[in-house]
Design an enzyme around this catalytic site. Structure first.
Site, short mmCIF file in Angstrom:
data_model
loop_
_atom_site.label_atom_id
_atom_site.label_comp_id
_atom_site.label_asym_id
_atom_site.label_seq_id
_atom_site.Cartn_x
_atom_site.Cartn_y
_atom_site.Cartn_z
N TYR A 129 45.57 44.71 26.26
CA TYR A 129 44.43 44.54 25.29
C TYR A 129 44.53 45.56 23.90
O TYR A 129 44.47 45.38 22.96
CB TYR A 129 43.08 44.50 25.76
CG TYR A 129 42.65 43.60 26.58
CD1 TYR A 129 42.68 42.25 26.35
CD2 TYR A 129 42.50 43.88 28.12
CE1 TYR A 129 42.23 41.17 27.40
CE2 TYR A 129 42.39 42.98 29.11
CZ TYR A 129 42.19 41.59 28.72
OH TYR A 129 42.05 40.57 29.64
N ARG B 68 36.73 36.36 28.41
CA ARG B 68 36.94 37.76 29.17
C ARG B 68 38.01 38.60 28.39
O ARG B 68 37.72 39.76 28.24
CB ARG B 68 37.58 37.42 30.55
CG ARG B 68 37.85 38.58 31.42
CD ARG B 68 38.18 37.88 32.74
NE ARG B 68 38.87 38.94 33.53
CZ ARG B 68 38.50 39.80 34.47
NH1 ARG B 68 37.34 39.80 34.36
NH2 ARG B 68 39.43 40.76 35.12
N HIS C 138 40.29 45.38 37.34
CA HIS C 138 41.72 45.23 37.49
C HIS C 138 42.30 46.30 38.20
O HIS C 138 41.79 47.31 38.04
CB HIS C 138 42.46 45.61 36.03
CG HIS C 138 42.35 44.60 35.21
ND1 HIS C 138 42.64 44.61 33.90
CD2 HIS C 138 42.06 43.13 35.10
CE1 HIS C 138 42.54 43.48 33.23
NE2 HIS C 138 42.23 42.37 34.16
N HIS D 244 38.53 31.21 29.75
CA HIS D 244 38.88 32.68 30.17
C HIS D 244 38.88 33.59 28.98
O HIS D 244 39.23 34.76 29.26
CB HIS D 244 40.04 32.54 31.07
CG HIS D 244 40.47 33.89 31.92
ND1 HIS D 244 40.01 33.87 33.07
CD2 HIS D 244 41.28 34.79 31.52
CE1 HIS D 244 40.35 34.96 33.49
NE2 HIS D 244 41.28 35.53 32.73
N ARG E 12 35.11 36.28 34.98
CA ARG E 12 35.95 35.15 35.19
C ARG E 12 35.31 33.93 35.43
O ARG E 12 34.02 33.99 35.87
CB ARG E 12 37.09 35.32 36.53
CG ARG E 12 37.79 36.58 36.37
CD ARG E 12 38.72 36.67 37.63
NE ARG E 12 39.69 37.47 37.24
CZ ARG E 12 39.53 39.14 37.87
NH1 ARG E 12 38.14 39.26 38.24
NH2 ARG E 12 40.12 39.88 37.80
N LYS F 164 37.97 38.39 41.95
CA LYS F 164 39.43 37.77 42.46
C LYS F 164 39.69 38.78 43.79
O LYS F 164 39.58 40.04 43.77
CB LYS F 164 40.44 38.28 41.41
CG LYS F 164 41.66 37.36 41.70
CD LYS F 164 42.38 37.68 40.49
CE LYS F 164 43.84 37.02 40.51
NZ LYS F 164 44.45 37.07 39.18
#
Length: 266
Positions: free
Chosen positions: A258, A226, A249, A223, A130, A155
């Site tokens: 994805y 990514r 994640h 972004h 990120r 994050k």
């Protein structure tokens, strides 16, 4: 109260951008509600404010951080025992992310003149980072012997390891040898003050200008590197569960986007 909130956000490991933005969101709410003392706020006022934001045409991406800030402030900082139903988030319509090809990414990198910016953008793509994660990297986070990047400012305050591709490592070594910032704590310091890291806003601006210069028509954001990283790994046959770990994640359902993009089912 807002200073106490900033302290609480730090304790909970929130990103610096969140620590700066959330108190502003609370201040905006208090100004709207014309309440001088936050302790006098009633939970129904949160719903009224939410409705006001919707009426003003705010997008879900703008409303949800404001509501998140209020939830943290009243439930954590002030310790209110209110039901979480008063802090409703707007469901954001998912859009298929823009995936750049390796040729497009190479073209973007080729027109970025500043070596620091170019290597930072390459590192972001090569590790699926990120923007806030790449600017917080330090030299000690590059584990060349293990071909890994240690992400310490993920994050939600989470840490993880992600890939260090040979091309990225080579670019980092060349950059570090030629860099005037070799005594800086940060891998990508600000040119104005090497004691602080380059801002994500600066890299976004450089990336957007480069994408426009090479003629990319889609509304692609930095972004998107990514997203491209994850999609390219999936197309190369890498297991989805492994990609989830690399991206950091929490839920596998977040990563499955994805596979839908690859199959054209989004």
């Amino acid at each position: 109260y807002l200073e106490k909130m900033a302290r609480d956000l730090k304790i909970h490991g929130r990103a610096q951008s969140t620590i700066e933005a959330y108190p502003r969101c609370v201040a905006e709410f208090l100004e709207y509600s014309k309440i001088k003392y936050p302790q006098l706020v009633q939970p129904e006022m949160i719903l009224d404010y939410h409705a006001f934001l919707v009426d003003q045409g705010y997008a879900p991406g703008s409303i949800n951080p404001k509501i998140g800030a209020l939830r943290f402030f009243f439930l954590t900082t002030l310790g209110k025992s209110w039901d979480r139903k008063f802090f409703k988030f707007v469901r954001n319509k998912r859009r298929a992310p823009v995936i750049l090809s390796t040729e497009q990414i190479a073209a973007i990198l080729n027109v970025v003149k500043d070596q620091r910016d170019r290597v930072a953008i390459l590192t972001m793509y090569g590790g699926g980072l990120r923007p806030n994660e790449v600017v917080h990297l330090k030299a000690c986070d590059i584990h060349s012997d293990r071909s890994l990047i240690h992400v310490q400012f993920g994050k939600g305050g989470k840490t993880r390891y992600t890939l260090l591709a040979p091309l990225v490592l080579l670019a980092l070594r060349q950059y570090w040898k030629q860099s005037p910032y070799d005594k800086s704590e940060w891998l990508f310091p600000s040119e104005d003050d090497p004691k602080v890291f380059v801002t994500a806003a600066r890299l976004r601006k450089v990336f957007k200008a480069a994408a426009k210069k090479v003629g990319i028509q889609q509304d692609v954001k930095m972004h998107g590197l990514r997203h491209s990283f994850a999609t390219h790994l999936l197309e190369a046959g890498v297991d989805l569960r492994y990609i989830q770990i690399l991206l950091g994640h929490t839920l596998i359902s977040t990563t499955t986007i994805y596979s839908h993009v690859r199959e054209g089912q989004f």
